[in-house]
Design an enzyme around this catalytic site. Structure first.
Site, PDB file in Angstrom:
ATOM      1  CD  GLU A   1      -5.132   4.772   5.610  1.00  0.00           C
ATOM      2  OE1 GLU A   1      -5.855   4.520   4.419  1.00  0.00           O
ATOM      3  OE2 GLU A   1      -4.487   4.129   6.851  1.00  0.00           O
TER       4      GLU A   1
ATOM      5  CB  CYS B   1      -3.859  -1.441   4.995  1.00  0.00           C
ATOM      6  SG  CYS B   1      -2.939  -1.601   6.682  1.00  0.00           S
TER       7      CYS B   1
ATOM      8  CG  ASN C   1      -4.617   3.990   0.593  1.00  0.00           C
ATOM      9  OD1 ASN C   1      -3.729   3.946  -0.068  1.00  0.00           O
ATOM     10  ND2 ASN C   1      -4.743   4.074   2.310  1.00  0.00           N
TER      11      ASN C   1
ATOM     12  CE  LYS D   1      -6.816   1.034   3.875  1.00  0.00           C
ATOM     13  NZ  LYS D   1      -5.082   1.898   4.754  1.00  0.00           N
TER      14      LYS D   1
ATOM     15  CG  ASN E   1       2.448   1.137   4.561  1.00  0.00           C
ATOM     16  OD1 ASN E   1       2.827   2.220   4.779  1.00  0.00           O
ATOM     17  ND2 ASN E   1       1.840   1.609   3.567  1.00  0.00           N
TER      18      ASN E   1
ATOM     19  CD  GLU F   1      -2.355   1.580   3.136  1.00  0.00           C
ATOM     20  OE1 GLU F   1      -1.301   1.031   4.445  1.00  0.00           O
ATOM     21  OE2 GLU F   1      -3.882   1.979   2.934  1.00  0.00           O
TER      22      GLU F   1
HETATM   23  N1  CDT Z   1      -2.651   1.202   6.571  1.00  0.00           N
HETATM   24  C1  CDT Z   1      -4.071   1.305   7.061  1.00  0.00           C
HETATM   25  O1  CDT Z   1      -4.991   1.152   6.499  1.00  0.00           O
HETATM   26  N2  CDT Z   1      -3.202   0.709   8.665  1.00  0.00           N
HETATM   27  C2  CDT Z   1      -4.300  -0.049  10.144  1.00  0.00           C
HETATM   28  C3  CDT Z   1      -4.368   0.376  10.745  1.00  0.00           C
HETATM   29  C4  CDT Z   1      -5.588   0.432  11.511  1.00  0.00           C
HETATM   30  S1  CDT Z   1      -4.705   0.815  13.466  1.00  0.00           S
HETATM   31  C5  CDT Z   1      -5.512   3.684  12.468  1.00  0.00           C
HETATM   32  C6  CDT Z   1      -4.780  -1.637   9.756  1.00  0.00           C
HETATM   33  O2  CDT Z   1      -5.992  -1.723   9.748  1.00  0.00           O
HETATM   34  O3  CDT Z   1      -3.792  -2.015   9.699  1.00  0.00           O
END
Ligand code: CDT
Length: 317
Positions: A146, A172, A110, A127, A197, A47
């Site tokens: 985000e 993600c 995204n 996304k 990420n 991502e």
């Molecule tokens: N990039 C991304 O979607 N990361 C989320 C972190 C969530 S915590 C606010 C994940 O689900 O891994």
């Protein structure tokens, strides 16, 4: 129809704020060539693979935010990736921040794209499950903005026929939601690919660190089995300017087993020769959707979001 497909997950180590897109694309190209030397036909990048994970930073000037976005894909910097894919006959998944003009306004998503072995874009996903918050939080060591920097994706969960199978894309946080996979499975996806990420620290809860990796794997292993599909998940990992991303790239078979996983927090390619028919017995037996799904009882899944809408069934007992 081909019954096996060699897929690679091309994990990226950290990308610092100072690193240029040009340097990042050089790293992606090195991974692409390495994957090719392993016989890979489809490679999955992370991502937001062209920049640092910028939603961790509070920015008030839109010009500063827009620096992380691509207005065109391919563009001058990423074109070599498309050229190499075509030359080597490898398709790829790539995540990036997309700025587009649609409905007479600027929109930011995204995004991920699916590129075929001819170097042409076959599919695009934006996304849907955006995590985090939209306002500055002063109670946490870093932000997760985000919901501020992106709109919710407007393309749904598409699937595309390619590589002798049908491929779906997610990004993600989407991986934590069972709806993501089931919608794609109902649209014929047999391979779902995604980049992520994931900060090691959960800013919303004080939870033991080991649970981050456990939940990351748990959701995808369950989804792979419940939908008889392959899942390939690729991390951006390691310390980006002091902020840690937990890594854990993996390839999961339709049986729910992890068949290949990364061992570093650096640039790394992992590979598996995926038997595209392996999920058939699952989809023909316990998860034969046509035979066993009971959609007359699934209404709340699409008609409500939170439990606060729930009719109090206990009062009827
Ligand atoms: N990039 C991304 O979607 N990361 C989320 C972190 C969530 S915590 C606010 C994940 O689900 O891994």
């Amino acid at each position: 129809m081909e019954s096996s497909l060699k897929i690679g997950s091309a994990q990226l180590g950290p990308i610092s704020l100072a690193e240029s897109r040009y340097d990042v694309v050089k790293r992606l190209l090195a991974l692409l060539y390495k994957a090719h030397s392993f016989g890979v036909k489809f490679i999955v990048f992370p991502e937001l693979a062209l920049t640092t994970f910028f939603p961790r930073y509070w920015m008030t000037n839109q010009v500063d935010v827009d620096r992380y976005f691509e207005t065109k894909m391919p563009n001058e910097v990423t074109q070599p990736l498309f050229d190499a894919a075509k030359k080597l006959g490898i398709g790829f998944y790539l995540g990036f921040a997309e700025l587009s003009e649609e409905d007479n306004r600027i929109r930011r998503f995204n995004t991920s794209i699916l590129v075929g072995p001819d170097g042409k874009i076959i599919g695009k996903y934006r996304k849907i499950h955006l995590p985090g918050h939209s306002e500055k939080r002063d109670d946490v060591p870093f932000q997760h903005l985000e919901k501020r920097y992106f709109e919710v994706g407007n393309l749904g969960f598409g699937t595309w026929p390619v590589f002798g199978t049908r491929v779906g894309m997610a990004i993600c946080n989407d991986r934590r939601w069972p709806e993501t996979y089931r919608v794609m499975a109902l649209r014929g996806a047999r391979v779902v690919v995604l980049g992520f990420n994931t900060p090691t620290e959960n800013i919303n809860h004080d939870e033991p660190l080991h649970l981050r990796m456990f939940h990351h794997r748990l959701v995808m292993q369950a989804a792979a089995y419940q939908n008889g599909m392959w899942i390939v998940a690729t991390a951006k990992a390691g310390y980006e300017d002091g902020f840690h991303l937990h890594g854990g790239s993996c390839i999961i078979s339709p049986t729910g087993e992890i068949v290949s996983q990364s061992t570093t927090e650096d640039d790394e390619v992992i590979v598996y020769d995926c038997n595209l028919k392996l999920g058939d017995y699952i989809l023909n037996s316990v998860f034969n959707f046509k035979k066993h799904r009971r959609i007359e009882h699934y209404g709340p899944i699409t008609s409500q979001t939170g439990v606060d809408d729930l009719i109090d069934v206990s009062s009827k007992l």
